[in-house]
Design a protein around this motif. Structure first.
Motif, PDB file in Angstrom:
ATOM      1  N   UNK A 204       0.730  -1.209  -0.082  1.00 53.97           N
ATOM      2  CA  UNK A 204      -0.010  -0.115  -0.011  1.00 53.97           C
ATOM      3  C   UNK A 204       0.764   1.247  -0.027  1.00 53.97           C
ATOM      4  N   UNK A 205       0.573   2.155  -1.005  1.00 56.01           N
ATOM      5  CA  UNK A 205       1.445   3.523  -1.176  1.00 56.01           C
ATOM      6  C   UNK A 205       0.679   4.621  -0.970  1.00 56.01           C
ATOM      7  N   UNK A 206       0.989   5.501   0.174  1.00 51.98           N
ATOM      8  CA  UNK A 206       0.402   6.544   0.820  1.00 51.98           C
ATOM      9  C   UNK A 206       1.349   7.714   0.229  1.00 51.98           C
ATOM     10  N   UNK A 224      -1.231  -4.429  -5.204  1.00 48.84           N
ATOM     11  CA  UNK A 224      -0.843  -3.344  -4.654  1.00 48.84           C
ATOM     12  C   UNK A 224      -1.988  -2.220  -4.492  1.00 48.84           C
ATOM     13  N   UNK A 225      -1.711  -1.158  -3.920  1.00 51.88           N
ATOM     14  CA  UNK A 225      -2.912  -0.078  -3.759  1.00 51.88           C
ATOM     15  C   UNK A 225      -2.406   1.338  -3.615  1.00 51.88           C
ATOM     16  N   UNK A 226      -2.449   2.102  -4.613  1.00 51.03           N
ATOM     17  CA  UNK A 226      -2.032   3.284  -4.782  1.00 51.03           C
ATOM     18  C   UNK A 226      -3.044   4.195  -3.884  1.00 51.03           C
ATOM     19  N   UNK A 227      -2.808   4.713  -2.922  1.00 52.31           N
ATOM     20  CA  UNK A 227      -4.015   5.551  -2.030  1.00 52.31           C
ATOM     21  C   UNK A 227      -3.826   7.050  -2.051  1.00 52.31           C
ATOM     22  N   UNK A 228      -2.787   7.675  -2.923  1.00 50.90           N
ATOM     23  CA  UNK A 228      -2.761   8.959  -2.981  1.00 50.90           C
ATOM     24  C   UNK A 228      -2.430   9.642  -1.646  1.00 50.90           C
ATOM     25  N   UNK A 229      -2.654  11.106  -1.593  1.00 51.42           N
ATOM     26  CA  UNK A 229      -2.187  11.669  -0.375  1.00 51.42           C
ATOM     27  C   UNK A 229      -3.501  11.445   0.668  1.00 51.42           C
ATOM     28  N   UNK A 230      -3.080  11.267   1.956  1.00 48.05           N
ATOM     29  CA  UNK A 230      -4.356  11.195   2.928  1.00 48.05           C
ATOM     30  C   UNK A 230      -3.691  11.952   4.171  1.00 48.05           C
ATOM     31  N   UNK A 231      -4.883  12.813   4.618  1.00 52.49           N
ATOM     32  CA  UNK A 231      -4.327  13.695   6.064  1.00 52.49           C
ATOM     33  C   UNK A 231      -4.691  12.944   7.103  1.00 52.49           C
ATOM     34  N   UNK A 232      -5.454  11.500   7.131  1.00 53.04           N
ATOM     35  CA  UNK A 232      -5.615  10.833   8.441  1.00 53.04           C
ATOM     36  C   UNK A 232      -4.526   9.697   8.209  1.00 53.04           C
ATOM     37  N   UNK A 233      -4.827   8.938   9.353  1.00 55.95           N
ATOM     38  CA  UNK A 233      -3.923   7.943   9.540  1.00 55.95           C
ATOM     39  C   UNK A 233      -4.331   6.410   9.592  1.00 55.95           C
ATOM     40  N   UNK A 234      -5.571   6.374   9.016  1.00 56.47           N
ATOM     41  CA  UNK A 234      -6.344   5.305   9.082  1.00 56.47           C
ATOM     42  C   UNK A 234      -5.614   3.859   8.500  1.00 56.47           C
ATOM     43  N   UNK A 235      -4.783   4.159   7.621  1.00 54.57           N
ATOM     44  CA  UNK A 235      -3.884   3.049   6.970  1.00 54.57           C
ATOM     45  C   UNK A 235      -3.281   2.138   8.085  1.00 54.57           C
ATOM     46  N   UNK A 236      -2.792   2.898   9.111  1.00 58.83           N
ATOM     47  CA  UNK A 236      -1.986   2.159  10.102  1.00 58.83           C
ATOM     48  C   UNK A 236      -2.668   1.015  10.904  1.00 58.83           C
TER      49      UNK A 236
END
Length: 330
Positions: A204-206, A224-236
């Protein structure tokens, strides 16, 4: 850098200090109890000209609004401060490049601004041990002004959902907009090798936009997943290992954020935050290490039986460490 200043100034105010902030623009609600003076937005390019213009505006504001008895703490290339915090590698590393890359107005201006920042300061605070060593190397005449590094704090956020990682799978996370410097090509190669034995493993790429990095995955068939820019940290909550094989990283707050979320990490020794990565948190690998070392380190973290302990470093501690420096200067 902005988060570092935002959190530290608020904690200093909580400790009872009077705090004023001089900035280009406040992008959020102004914190209670802190006077914020906005100087107005400016064109950011060329960067050296932006630094010089911002410095001139700070000078003008202080001349119009004298602050006798106040201690000035800068995080920018200004020349009116008592304390300066260094957040990135010294520009003076340009000295190591061929001469034709050093002959320009841009280089001369950047070097002048950087040297002035260090010359004026009574105390120079690096944000990591890596930056401290680089400053001492390129500016030995100012090494006596260096304090112990004051590394960033971390705000407790989401926690990784504790679960076993399948032997044939797992989720590797990479976070960072400046994807080349932060080592995404190497991360892609590491995970591609791992997928030969763990076919359900995902990367996963953020950070970067899909259009910037899709070419790195042209030979991939899913995974793979390209998630773009995120302002949260839910990916953790989902990531099983943070992989950060950066070529150059002054600190790397994503590393401490991952450790605070109890996500194991595998990082290069070129990361400032590597000093905070204990063996119970993950692994630090030499940037020049063979691919086998990287693969073994990631596998060890995927297969670990227990989650790492939570990394804790409150911003209040950062403010207290600055208090010590301030008291030595007053």
């Amino acid at each position: 850098m902005e988060r570092y200043v935002w959190e530290t100034t608020r904690e200093l105010a909580k400790l009872g200090h009077q705090v004023q902030v001089i900035c280009e623009q406040c992008m959020t609600e102004k914190p209670q109890g802190i006077a914020v003076h906005e100087l107005g937005r400016m064109a950011y390019r060329p960067r050296w000209l932006y630094y010089w213009r911002f410095s001139r505006r700070v000078d003008a504001w202080l001349q119009a609004n004298p602050q006798p008895g106040w201690l000035i703490h800068s995080n920018e290339r200004v020349g009116v401060h008592d304390v300066t915090t260094f957040h990135g590698p010294p520009f003076a590393s340009v000295r190591d490049k061929p001469w034709w890359k050093k002959v320009s107005i841009r280089v001369a201006a950047q070097l002048w601004l950087e040297r002035r920042e260090l010359r004026v300061a009574k105390a120079i605070v690096p944000n990591s041990e890596i930056i401290a060593k680089q400053l001492a190397h390129y500016y030995p005449e100012y090494a006596h002004k260096l304090t112990a590094p004051i590394v960033p704090g971390v705000v407790p956020g989401v926690m990784r959902t504790q679960h076993g990682v399948p032997e044939d799978g797992g989720i590797i996370g990479f976070v960072g907009r400046e994807w080349q410097r932060k080592g995404l090509p190497l991360a892609v190669e590491i995970v591609a090798r791992l997928r030969q034995k763990r076919p359900k493993l995902e990367l996963w790429v953020v950070g970067p936009e899909e259009s910037e990095i899709s070419h790195l995955f042209k030979d991939w068939q899913g995974g793979y997943r390209l998630l773009g820019w995120r302002t949260d940290s839910a990916h953790f909550e989902k990531i099983d290992v943070l992989l950060h094989p950066a070529k150059a990283e002054p600190y790397g707050m994503v590393i401490s954020e991952a450790m605070a979320a109890r996500v194991p990490v595998v990082v290069s020794d070129a990361c400032g935050a590597a000093a905070q990565v204990g063996s119970e948190m993950g692994a630090v690998i030499a940037l020049a290490a063979p691919m086998s070392d990287w693969i073994a380190a990631v596998v060890a973290q995927l297969d670990r039986a227990e989650a790492p302990p939570t990394f804790a470093r409150g911003w209040g501690v950062v403010a207290q460490e600055y208090e010590t420096i301030y008291s030595d200067l007053t």
